[in-house]
Write a protein that holds these residues in place. Structure first.
Motif, mmCIF file in Angstrom:
data_model
loop_
_atom_site.group_PDB
_atom_site.id
_atom_site.type_symbol
_atom_site.label_atom_id
_atom_site.label_comp_id
_atom_site.label_asym_id
_atom_site.label_seq_id
_atom_site.Cartn_x
_atom_site.Cartn_y
_atom_site.Cartn_z
ATOM 1 N N ASP A 16 0.860 -1.670 -0.088
ATOM 2 C CA ASP A 16 0.208 0.346 0.137
ATOM 3 C C ASP A 16 1.468 1.196 -0.052
ATOM 4 O O ASP A 16 0.924 1.737 0.630
ATOM 5 C CB ASP A 16 -0.602 -0.393 0.872
ATOM 6 N N PHE A 17 1.478 1.178 -1.038
ATOM 7 C CA PHE A 17 2.056 2.577 -1.081
ATOM 8 C C PHE A 17 1.838 4.149 -1.287
ATOM 9 O O PHE A 17 0.465 3.837 -1.846
ATOM 10 C CB PHE A 17 3.119 2.470 -2.227
ATOM 11 N N MET A 18 2.204 4.998 -0.793
ATOM 12 C CA MET A 18 1.387 6.479 -0.755
ATOM 13 C C MET A 18 1.639 6.920 -2.052
ATOM 14 O O MET A 18 2.610 6.522 -2.685
ATOM 15 C CB MET A 18 2.273 7.242 0.351
ATOM 16 N N THR A 19 0.662 7.426 -2.635
ATOM 17 C CA THR A 19 1.194 7.930 -3.961
ATOM 18 C C THR A 19 1.316 10.093 -3.643
ATOM 19 O O THR A 19 1.338 10.604 -2.523
ATOM 20 C CB THR A 19 -0.502 8.027 -5.134
ATOM 21 N N ALA A 20 1.735 10.631 -4.871
ATOM 22 C CA ALA A 20 2.167 11.879 -4.400
ATOM 23 C C ALA A 20 2.774 11.851 -6.164
ATOM 24 O O ALA A 20 2.123 11.299 -6.851
ATOM 25 C CB ALA A 20 3.661 11.857 -3.850
ATOM 26 N N THR A 21 3.591 12.927 -6.876
ATOM 27 C CA THR A 21 3.858 13.700 -7.535
ATOM 28 C C THR A 21 5.876 14.062 -7.779
ATOM 29 O O THR A 21 6.260 14.325 -6.880
ATOM 30 C CB THR A 21 2.842 14.428 -8.957
ATOM 31 N N ALA A 22 6.065 13.540 -8.715
ATOM 32 C CA ALA A 22 7.749 14.457 -9.069
ATOM 33 C C ALA A 22 7.704 14.528 -10.453
ATOM 34 O O ALA A 22 7.626 14.362 -11.274
ATOM 35 C CB ALA A 22 8.916 12.658 -8.684
ATOM 36 N N THR A 23 8.704 15.351 -10.120
ATOM 37 C CA THR A 23 9.675 15.553 -11.237
ATOM 38 C C THR A 23 10.210 14.522 -12.725
ATOM 39 O O THR A 23 10.104 13.551 -11.548
ATOM 40 C CB THR A 23 10.733 16.605 -11.202
ATOM 41 N N ALA A 24 10.168 14.583 -13.516
ATOM 42 C CA ALA A 24 10.462 13.777 -14.593
ATOM 43 C C ALA A 24 12.190 13.179 -14.219
ATOM 44 O O ALA A 24 12.801 12.560 -14.431
ATOM 45 C CB ALA A 24 10.852 14.732 -15.820
ATOM 46 N N HIS A 25 13.058 14.143 -13.893
ATOM 47 C CA HIS A 25 14.198 14.193 -13.090
ATOM 48 C C HIS A 25 14.018 13.658 -11.762
ATOM 49 O O HIS A 25 15.382 12.503 -11.722
ATOM 50 C CB HIS A 25 15.287 15.811 -13.136
ATOM 51 N N GLU A 26 13.103 13.570 -10.804
ATOM 52 C CA GLU A 26 13.322 12.626 -10.042
ATOM 53 C C GLU A 26 12.895 11.766 -10.024
ATOM 54 O O GLU A 26 13.603 10.888 -9.402
ATOM 55 C CB GLU A 26 12.337 13.776 -8.462
ATOM 56 N N VAL A 27 12.237 11.177 -10.788
ATOM 57 C CA VAL A 27 11.580 9.728 -11.100
ATOM 58 C C VAL A 27 13.125 9.230 -12.287
ATOM 59 O O VAL A 27 13.184 7.927 -11.977
ATOM 60 C CB VAL A 27 10.678 9.371 -12.383
ATOM 61 N N ALA A 28 13.571 9.622 -12.764
ATOM 62 C CA ALA A 28 14.771 9.040 -13.053
ATOM 63 C C ALA A 28 16.357 8.802 -12.087
ATOM 64 O O ALA A 28 16.605 7.357 -12.082
ATOM 65 C CB ALA A 28 15.348 10.158 -14.613
ATOM 66 N N ARG A 29 16.030 9.562 -11.308
ATOM 67 C CA ARG A 29 17.492 9.734 -10.176
ATOM 68 C C ARG A 29 16.694 8.939 -9.193
ATOM 69 O O ARG A 29 17.529 7.764 -8.800
ATOM 70 C CB ARG A 29 17.658 11.041 -10.027
ATOM 71 N N PHE A 30 15.775 8.663 -8.969
ATOM 72 C CA PHE A 30 15.082 7.843 -7.660
ATOM 73 C C PHE A 30 14.213 6.958 -7.994
ATOM 74 O O PHE A 30 13.567 6.137 -6.702
ATOM 75 C CB PHE A 30 14.464 8.953 -6.541
ATOM 76 N N GLY A 31 13.886 6.233 -9.305
ATOM 77 C CA GLY A 31 13.300 5.257 -9.374
ATOM 78 C C GLY A 31 13.702 4.038 -8.665
ATOM 79 O O GLY A 31 15.164 3.975 -9.120
ATOM 80 N N LEU A 32 12.622 2.888 -8.402
ATOM 81 C CA LEU A 32 12.975 2.463 -8.239
ATOM 82 C C LEU A 32 13.359 1.100 -9.631
ATOM 83 O O LEU A 32 11.862 1.100 -10.265
ATOM 84 C CB LEU A 32 12.349 0.891 -7.053
ATOM 85 N N ARG A 33 14.032 -0.178 -9.331
ATOM 86 C CA ARG A 33 14.129 -0.727 -11.197
ATOM 87 C C ARG A 33 14.248 -2.316 -10.483
ATOM 88 O O ARG A 33 15.048 -2.738 -9.191
ATOM 89 C CB ARG A 33 15.368 -0.621 -11.631
ATOM 90 N N PRO A 34 13.808 -3.131 -11.284
ATOM 91 C CA PRO A 34 14.272 -4.654 -10.717
ATOM 92 C C PRO A 34 15.645 -4.870 -10.343
ATOM 93 O O PRO A 34 16.257 -4.609 -10.898
ATOM 94 C CB PRO A 34 13.842 -5.615 -11.816
ATOM 95 N N GLY A 35 16.062 -5.233 -8.861
ATOM 96 C CA GLY A 35 17.191 -5.691 -9.140
ATOM 97 C C GLY A 35 18.025 -4.600 -8.149
ATOM 98 O O GLY A 35 18.811 -5.177 -6.847
ATOM 99 N N ASP A 36 17.383 -3.580 -7.770
ATOM 100 C CA ASP A 36 17.873 -2.628 -7.394
ATOM 101 C C ASP A 36 18.031 -2.620 -5.006
ATOM 102 O O ASP A 36 16.838 -3.863 -5.087
ATOM 103 C CB ASP A 36 16.965 -1.369 -6.637
#
Length: 69
Positions: free
Chosen positions: A40-60
């Motif tokens: 149950d993850f909290m929802t919010a918004t982010a800039t494209a730069h934040e998504v690229a920098r802080f987004g989680l990817r498989p294997g992290d």
């Protein structure tokens, strides 16, 4: 190899940003694995730069400190 990043993504939503789900400290601390389809993850918004920098990817691998008791 590792990198240390403290996220600057706030918990607010702005109309001109990308909708995201936030993986918070407690999501990491209390779970052995983080899965996009479970939780149950909290929802919010982010800039494209934040998504690229802080987004989680498989294997992290996420590490968090243990709280003081």
């Amino acid at each position: 190899m590792a990198s240390y990043r403290t996220s600057s993504v706030d918990k607010k939503s702005n109309a001109d940003e990308i909708p995201v789900r936030l993986c918070n400290y407690t999501d990491v601390y209390y779970s052995e694995r983080i899965r996009a389809d479970v939780g149950d993850f909290m929802t919010a918004t982010a800039t494209a730069h934040e998504v690229a920098r802080f987004g989680l990817r498989p294997g992290d691998v996420l590490i968090t400190k243990r709280p003081r008791r």
